[in-house]
Design an enzyme around this catalytic site. Structure first.
Site, short mmCIF file in Angstrom:
data_model
loop_
_atom_site.label_atom_id
_atom_site.label_comp_id
_atom_site.label_asym_id
_atom_site.label_seq_id
_atom_site.Cartn_x
_atom_site.Cartn_y
_atom_site.Cartn_z
N ARG A 77 8.04 9.02 10.86
CA ARG A 77 7.91 7.74 10.15
C ARG A 77 8.58 7.87 8.79
NH1 ARG A 77 3.22 5.74 6.62
NH2 ARG A 77 3.96 3.68 6.10
N HIS A 121 8.03 0.26 1.58
CA HIS A 121 7.10 1.27 1.05
C HIS A 121 7.29 1.29 -0.47
CE1 HIS A 121 4.65 4.97 2.43
NE2 HIS A 121 4.50 4.91 1.14
N GLU A 166 0.60 -0.28 3.07
CA GLU A 166 -0.52 -0.42 2.15
C GLU A 166 -0.35 -1.57 1.14
OE1 GLU A 166 -1.37 3.35 0.30
OE2 GLU A 166 -1.87 4.30 2.20
N ASN A 297 -3.63 4.24 7.45
CA ASN A 297 -3.53 5.39 6.56
C ASN A 297 -4.95 5.76 6.18
OD1 ASN A 297 -0.81 5.09 6.73
ND2 ASN A 297 -0.47 4.57 4.58
N TYR A 299 -7.35 8.61 4.30
CA TYR A 299 -7.47 9.80 3.45
C TYR A 299 -8.90 10.15 3.10
CZ TYR A 299 -2.43 9.75 2.84
OH TYR A 299 -1.08 9.80 3.08
N GLU A 366 -0.70 7.74 8.37
CA GLU A 366 -0.75 8.78 7.34
C GLU A 366 -2.12 9.43 7.35
OE1 GLU A 366 0.29 7.63 3.30
OE2 GLU A 366 1.95 6.38 4.03
C1 FCB Z 1 -0.49 6.71 0.32
C2 FCB Z 1 0.97 6.35 0.27
C3 FCB Z 1 1.91 7.51 0.43
C4 FCB Z 1 1.40 8.75 -0.27
C5 FCB Z 1 -0.03 9.02 0.09
C6 FCB Z 1 -0.59 10.27 -0.54
O1 FCB Z 1 -1.22 5.77 -0.38
O2 FCB Z 1 1.27 5.42 1.29
O3 FCB Z 1 3.18 7.12 -0.01
O4 FCB Z 1 1.63 8.67 -1.62
O5 FCB Z 1 -0.83 7.93 -0.27
#
Ligand code: FCB
Length: 460
Positions: A77, A121, A166, A297, A299, A366
């Site tokens: 990607r 992006h 995002e 995404n 995290y 992500e």
């Molecule tokens: C996300 C972004 C990516 C990267 C990660 C750690 O928010 O999409 O570009 O910076 O965080």
């Protein structure tokens, strides 16, 4: 957990974004983006870091594709830089910019790596920002035109597309928190941007369906989503979590999937002077543009509680209209960001999408972590001993598999990031790569996490 436990056609990949890896901002006629401007503004990016050279991927893409092939991924990607294709955001086309992605796409296909392209992006052409940027409804149409240009050049070979990455971050981190380009701190602007991004996504989806490549290709949007968990059982904390959920998740999911905005947040913003600048028919148009998958995404989760009066006064909340604070539970493992490590929440968010939003096909677009990476490996086939990142990935793969077993239509997983890169306002101080980048020489080296991913991918 083995690769073979996942569906056969599962996409296993890594991810990057144009501004974070490419460098060469003036190279071959690329126009300026708002992130170039932001980096030039003193105090905005740690250490005064810029995207001028980044990982020099613009010149080293072949080496990077060869590394990905050695890694064994079947997908990659990346994002297309709008100002590389259209230096002024519209009008004059930059052929050398078009050529760059043609070369990148062809080298991926030569190695049997499926390209998955993100159109936006975060590197908005500065020329469009000067005309109002995402606050201006006209930018929505310029985005559609740019998307059409990208489809017409790459749509024969790129069959997986993402409109925005995002949009929550673009809207609220860029225009309310001011930590990202363009650096505004204004709710009205942020809300208008959030709406125009969703509208432009829908227009780009509509345009894709009409494009020749769109007949057998797939398109979706990438959202950053978090389970919002109340810090206690109290009604106040539960309400705080609901508000956080509306702001972080439903603010984008609901218009896309249900054609509505979550209440009471919509009214709260409206009363604060930040209405959604919609025209009649916009919302049904948006939810009418069905997507093929949702990019997730993931995290971290958000553990929240109601703000105290002094916290409200000290502006510890995301905004006065959002009276809650985020906490990191005591004893939690955190990354260098610092973000709480919580793999079970990946399962939770996947399951929630399945139940509340009609079982969409999902790609984890992500997932990854920043760690210090200060431990050199001795006598190994890798440079950095990043056991923390390796274990982060493994536990998140396990959570993904659990979701698949529970019936979630998860179709792929992209690790963020293929290599260390420009981490926005944090500059080069935060490393997310499964390949290490020596910024002085640009040399790429394996980390333990990369070797682990490689052996996971091989065992099928
Ligand atoms: C996300 C972004 C990516 C990267 C990660 C750690 O928010 O999409 O570009 O910076 O965080």
């Amino acid at each position: 957990m083995k690769r073979i436990d996942f569906p056969k056609d599962f996409l296993w990949g890594t991810a990057t974004a144009s501004f974070q890896v490419e460098g060469s901002p003036d190279g071959d006629g690329r126009g300026k983006s708002i992130w170039d401007t932001f980096c030039e503004t003193p105090g905005k990016v740690e250490n005064g870091d810029t995207g001028k050279v980044a990982c020099d991927h613009y010149n080293r893409y072949k080496e990077d594709v060869a590394l990905m092939s050695e890694l064994g991924v079947n997908a990659y990607r990346f994002s297309i830089s709008w100002p590389r294709l259209l230096p002024d955001g519209a009008g004059q086309i930059n052929q050398k910019g078009i050529d760059f992605y043609n070369k990148l796409i062809d080298s991926l296909l030569e190695k049997n790596i499926t390209p998955a392209a993100t159109l936006y992006h975060w590197d908005l052409p500065q020329a469009l920002f000067d005309k109002g940027g995402w606050v201006n409804r006209d930018t929505v149409e310029r985005f559609r035109d740019y998307a059409e240009l990208a489809y017409s050049h790459y749509g024969d070979r790129v069959k997986n597309w993402f409109t925005h990455n995002e949009p929550w971050v673009t809207a609220f981190v860029g225009n309310l928190q001011g930590r990202h380009a363009p650096g505004y701190k204004d709710l009205k602007t942020a809300v208008a941007v959030s709406f125009h991004m969703v509208l432009s996504h829908a227009m780009a989806v509509e345009a894709y369906r009409k494009s020749p490549g769109g007949k057998d290709g797939k398109i979706g949007i990438v959202l950053n989503l978090y389970p919002a968990v109340p810090a206690s059982d109290s009604t106040e904390d539960k309400n705080a979590a609901e508000l956080c959920d509306a702001y972080q998740n439903r603010w984008f999911l609901d218009p896309l999937y249900k054609g509505s905005y979550p209440e009471p947040l919509r009214s709260i913003f409206e009363k604060a002077g930040a209405p959604i600048p919609e025209k009649s028919g916009d919302l049904s148009f948006i939810s009418g543009q069905k997507t093929d998958f949702l990019g997730l995404n993931y995290y971290l989760r958000k553990v929240v509680r109601a703000a105290t009066d002094s916290e409200k006064l000290e502006a510890k909340t995301p905004h006065p209209t959002l009276p809650y604070v985020e906490i990191i539970p005591q004893g939690a493992q955190v990354t260098a960001m610092p973000w709480e490590v919580h793999p079970e929440s990946l399962y939770d968010v996947l399951k929630r999408l399945d139940v509340d939003y009609g079982s969409p096909n999902i790609l984890v677009t992500e997932n990854g972590a920043a760690f210090q990476d200060d431990k050199l490996a001795a006598g190994a086939n890798y440079l950095i001993d990043d056991e923390d990142r390796r274990s982060f990935l493994e536990t998140h793969f396990v959570a993904a598999l659990k979701a698949i077993k529970a019936g979630v239509n998860l179709k792929g997983f992209f690790v963020w990031s293929m290599m260390d890169n420009f981490e926005w306002a944090r500059g080069y101080s935060k490393r997310f790569g499964i390949f290490h980048v020596d910024y002085a020489t640009k040399k790429r080296s394996w980390k333990k996490s990369g070797r682990w991913y490689q052996s996971f991918l091989k065992k099928d």
